[in-house]
Design a protein around this motif. Sequence first.
Motif, PDB file in Angstrom:
ATOM      1  N   LEU A   1       0.833  -1.207   0.000  1.00 22.04           N
ATOM      2  CA  LEU A   1       0.000   0.000   0.000  1.00 22.04           C
ATOM      3  C   LEU A   1       0.868   1.256   0.000  1.00 22.04           C
ATOM      4  O   LEU A   1       0.647   2.172  -0.798  1.00 22.04           O
ATOM      5  CB  LEU A   1      -0.924   0.004   1.222  1.00 22.04           C
ATOM      6  N   TYR A   2       1.850   1.305   0.885  1.00 22.49           N
ATOM      7  CA  TYR A   2       2.702   2.496   0.944  1.00 22.49           C
ATOM      8  C   TYR A   2       3.489   2.691  -0.351  1.00 22.49           C
ATOM      9  O   TYR A   2       3.735   3.828  -0.764  1.00 22.49           O
ATOM     10  CB  TYR A   2       3.645   2.407   2.151  1.00 22.49           C
ATOM     11  N   VAL A   3       3.867   1.602  -0.990  1.00 27.60           N
ATOM     12  CA  VAL A   3       4.515   1.704  -2.307  1.00 27.60           C
ATOM     13  C   VAL A   3       3.590   2.411  -3.282  1.00 27.60           C
ATOM     14  O   VAL A   3       3.986   3.334  -3.996  1.00 27.60           O
ATOM     15  CB  VAL A   3       4.894   0.300  -2.840  1.00 27.60           C
ATOM     16  N   ARG A   4       2.330   1.976  -3.315  1.00 27.81           N
ATOM     17  CA  ARG A   4       1.350   2.528  -4.265  1.00 27.81           C
ATOM     18  C   ARG A   4       0.994   3.976  -3.959  1.00 27.81           C
ATOM     19  O   ARG A   4       0.581   4.721  -4.848  1.00 27.81           O
ATOM     20  CB  ARG A   4       0.069   1.679  -4.255  1.00 27.81           C
TER      21      ARG A   4
ATOM     22  N   LEU B   1      10.916  -5.699  -3.990  1.00 28.83           N
ATOM     23  CA  LEU B   1      11.613  -5.531  -5.269  1.00 28.83           C
ATOM     24  C   LEU B   1      10.713  -4.805  -6.268  1.00 28.83           C
ATOM     25  O   LEU B   1      11.165  -3.910  -6.998  1.00 28.83           O
ATOM     26  CB  LEU B   1      12.025  -6.901  -5.801  1.00 28.83           C
ATOM     27  N   ALA B   2       9.423  -5.184  -6.290  1.00 31.04           N
ATOM     28  CA  ALA B   2       8.457  -4.528  -7.179  1.00 31.04           C
ATOM     29  C   ALA B   2       8.318  -3.052  -6.835  1.00 31.04           C
ATOM     30  O   ALA B   2       8.148  -2.203  -7.727  1.00 31.04           O
ATOM     31  CB  ALA B   2       7.099  -5.221  -7.080  1.00 31.04           C
ATOM     32  N   GLY B   3       8.383  -2.741  -5.535  1.00 24.48           N
ATOM     33  CA  GLY B   3       8.314  -1.345  -5.105  1.00 24.48           C
ATOM     34  C   GLY B   3       9.472  -0.535  -5.647  1.00 24.48           C
ATOM     35  O   GLY B   3       9.296   0.570  -6.164  1.00 24.48           O
ATOM     36  N   TYR B   4      10.686  -1.080  -5.540  1.00 25.51           N
ATOM     37  CA  TYR B   4      11.854  -0.398  -6.109  1.00 25.51           C
ATOM     38  C   TYR B   4      11.695  -0.219  -7.617  1.00 25.51           C
ATOM     39  O   TYR B   4      12.054   0.823  -8.174  1.00 25.51           O
ATOM     40  CB  TYR B   4      13.126  -1.188  -5.810  1.00 25.51           C
TER      41      TYR B   4
END
Length: 577
Positions: free
Chosen positions: A249-252, A278-281
């Motif tokens: 959530l925080y990534v999005r 990894l997807a967040g990065y």
Amino acid sequence: MVFLISSLIASTRSCSSVLSCCAIHARVIKSISYNEGFIGDQLVSKYLQLGNVDQAYKLFDEMPHKDLVSWNSFISGFSRRGSVYDCVILLYRMRYEKGMQPNEVTILSLISSCKDEGALTDAKNVQGLAIKLGLVSDVKVANSLIHLYGKLRCLSEARVLFEGMVFHSLVSWNSMIAIYVQNGFAGEGVRLFAMMRLKGFGCDQANLVAMLQACEGIGVVKLAESIHGLIFKCGLNEDLTTATATMNLYVRLGRLDDSRKIFKEMKGRDSVAWTSMLAGYAIHGQGREAIQLFERMVKECMKPDHVTFTHLLNACSHSGLVTEGKFYFRDMSNIYGVQPRLDHYSCMVDLLGRSGLLHDAYKLIKSMPMEPNSGVWGALLGACRVHGNLDLGKEVAEQLFALEPLDPRNYIVLSNIYSRAGLWKEASSVRVLMKHRGVTRTPGCSFIEHGNKIHRFTVGDQSHPMSIRIYEKLKELMRKIQDSGLASKTEFVLHDVDEEVKKDMISKHSEKLAMAYGLLVTSPGITLIITKNLRICGDCHSTAKIISLIENRTIIIRDTKRFHHFTNGSCSCGDYW
């Protein structure tokens, strides 16, 4: 005798072949009755589990004394196979040949069998039977029907059933909240969650994860922080599934630092948690960090899968790491045994194409062992737009028109390629083709949060209550930008109009209006987080860099592809987007 029955039951449960099942069956015929320890029912279920439907039917029909448990067990076996037809046939035989009435267990099995294309009709028929038998008031039956309607995306049917329940269990609330969220009604999901808590029900993993998903749909950071606080209060902060969902959530929401903090605090991280970080990065354009995380993941004996490599290659693509991308694309099969799929090829085509290696990208597509899909061709078309390759762009666009004739993005990109080349007639013909085929373009809009509310802007928007002040601020910003020596990139206005008209059009893009509003209503030093429903245009990208410098602000803009972090006049993407 007791030992023999126990031994046969244990053997039945553990046998893994039809031949073994037949041997046990023969021993049962010689030694005991089918009713002993429900051994007959268990053999029928095992035959079904092993795929021998004929033998299951034969044994079931041979059993002399079949009670409701026997019928329910047989129906349940077919339910697990997703065979609605057999379930209905058995239900008919049970009711009209044997005179037995189904109970809630029977209904639950029938509900579980509704999985095929005609599942909605089947679900309504089962619900009708449950009503007729007076079983729809059973909480488990109602919950199962609500869950089924949710899977079928039948929101109104689920809501009517939920509202008609006399008693709601926690499962009832959780199911209905999840259905609202998953069907795009995040606000209703949040409202129902609040109502659930007022009714005295507590939080658990299921409803909190649903709320995290709702926060992403609504986009309100303060709500996300409140749900995060509830997670701590309920002691679920160390639950891996909940922590991973919070991190996502925080990534999005553009809060990569918060995601990184949650990841560091996780205990017993699994491959899903590693891949999520990894997807967040990747989506934030942090390619080097993604590679470092991947290497740490491998050192900790976590096995990467095809999803991990999709995000890793995507990270390389977003950061222009061609050498690294080629290296991991080769090693994923040679070292890790993961065979490339369409998503991996799409990432590689995007990486090569955006780096200007259009010929290599095209060559890779032609060497693919499977037919390229729209994602693969779309990546190459985007690269043709970036590098102005008209001839290849036309060829790729034709492939996409054949694959997805109703996707407006393909027509728009081709029209943009023509327009940037000054071929206004050809660009116009593409727009005419769109109209002829009934393809409509999605209007661009940008969103920014302030005061627990999401504010929406479209190009040239004057509907906001602060519209006058927003345009005054925007005018002031444009003046500062001109004084800094930056000219508007009017090549991104893809219409055959005068230069002054182009400048006026491009200065009113939704991203610019959102930035002006954000600067008006927030204190100095506060990061602006903006979401765009389409890809950010080149002029808005350049403008955001300059505004971040002259206003001394960090500006984060999320478009359909990635996050752009603008700070001190530069972007995290390194202008590679």
